[in-house]
Enzyme design. Structure first.
Site, PDB file in Angstrom:
ATOM      1  CD  GLN A  63     -20.876 -68.883 -21.839  1.00  9.34           C
ATOM      2  OE1 GLN A  63     -19.998 -68.514 -20.869  1.00  9.34           O
ATOM      3  NE2 GLN A  63     -20.917 -68.370 -22.996  1.00  9.34           N
ATOM      4  CG  ASP A  64     -20.325 -74.656 -23.742  1.00  7.16           C
ATOM      5  OD1 ASP A  64     -20.282 -74.860 -25.073  1.00  7.16           O
ATOM      6  OD2 ASP A  64     -19.638 -74.188 -22.961  1.00  7.16           O
ATOM      7  N   PRO A  65     -21.593 -77.420 -21.391  1.00  2.00           N
ATOM      8  CG  PRO A  65     -22.792 -79.429 -21.632  1.00  2.00           C
ATOM      9  CD  PRO A  65     -22.593 -77.735 -22.279  1.00  2.00           C
ATOM     10  CG  HIS A 134     -18.770 -71.597 -26.614  1.00  2.00           C
ATOM     11  ND1 HIS A 134     -19.341 -71.370 -25.456  1.00  2.00           N
ATOM     12  CD2 HIS A 134     -17.585 -70.722 -26.411  1.00  2.00           C
ATOM     13  CE1 HIS A 134     -18.292 -70.714 -24.366  1.00  2.00           C
ATOM     14  NE2 HIS A 134     -17.365 -70.336 -25.076  1.00  2.00           N
TER      15      HIS A 134
END
EC number: 3.2.2.27
Length: 226
Positions: A63-65, A134
């Site tokens: 999804q995101d880091p 996010h």
């Protein structure tokens, strides 16, 4: 068959697009304002550095880091040596220990050896502000990574996509199932792993599909220390 493009072609084309210029400018401005942005600028595109376009056999979509210090280095689910293994990766290791004969859980979360064998470890969003999950979503990264997946979808054949959780599955909805193989399961997060990630055997399934295509399998075993 047309010659396969390279990441240089794919990313180069996107770099001309105004949305992508805006994304990079946004991230640069955030760094210039003194905010801690992860991963470091030199690591943002590491997924493409360690897995060349025509070497992609498996795609794992994150999804995101990670948004803690020194964790993210541009490969989804992976953390730098010396950093505690995050919970989702702990659960991936638990599944690997059940799924891949002889797999020993390492004392680290550094997955670069997978990337070097053709596992594209791709996050949907490639940057994040420290402590704010996010925070860089909807800044253009999603469009870029859609284009990346579309390029693989269009120019490659027989790639195995491991899509864990609703976010990844929604992201991969346009993948051509006649050309590629899509394996879905709940996310390995502690919140959802017990709903069907455990026991899904994604790693051995991916290798079985590669064998059927006459491709070299992924050695999922990791060095015990790095």
């Amino acid at each position: 068959m047309n010659q396969l493009p390279t990441w240089h072609d794919v990313i180069g084309e996107e770099k001309q697009q105004s949305y992508f210029v805006d994304t990079l400018n946004f991230v640069e401005a955030e760094r210039a304002a003194g905010k801690a942005i992860y991963p470091p600028a030199k690591d943002v595109f590491n997924a493409f550095r360690f897995t060349e376009f025509n070497d992609v056999k498996v795609v794992i979509l994150g999804q995101d880091p990670y948004h803690g210090p020194n964790q993210a280095h541009g490969l989804c689910f992976s953390v730098l040596p010396g950093i505690k293994t995050p919970p989702s990766l702990v659960n991936m290791y638990k599944e690997l220990a059940q799924d891949i004969e002889g797999f020993q859980i390492p004392q680290h979360g550094f997955l670069q050896s997978w990337a070097e064998q053709g596992v594209l470890l791709l996050n949907t969003v490639l940057t994040v502000e420290q402590g704010k999950a996010h925070s860089h979503s909807k800044t253009g990264w999603e469009t870029f990574t859609d284009r990346v997946i579309e390029a693989i979808n269009q120019h490659q054949e027989g790639v195995v996509f491991l899509l864990w959780g609703s976010h990844a599955q929604k992201k991969g909805r346009f993948i051509d199932r006649n050309k590629h193989h899509v394996l879905t399961a709940p996310h390995p997060s502690p919140l959802s792993a017990h709903r069907g990630f455990f026991g899904s055997k994604p790693f051995s399934q991916a290798n079985q599909i590669l064998v059927q295509q006459g491709k070299e399998v992924i050695n999922w075993h990791l060095p015990m220390t790095v």
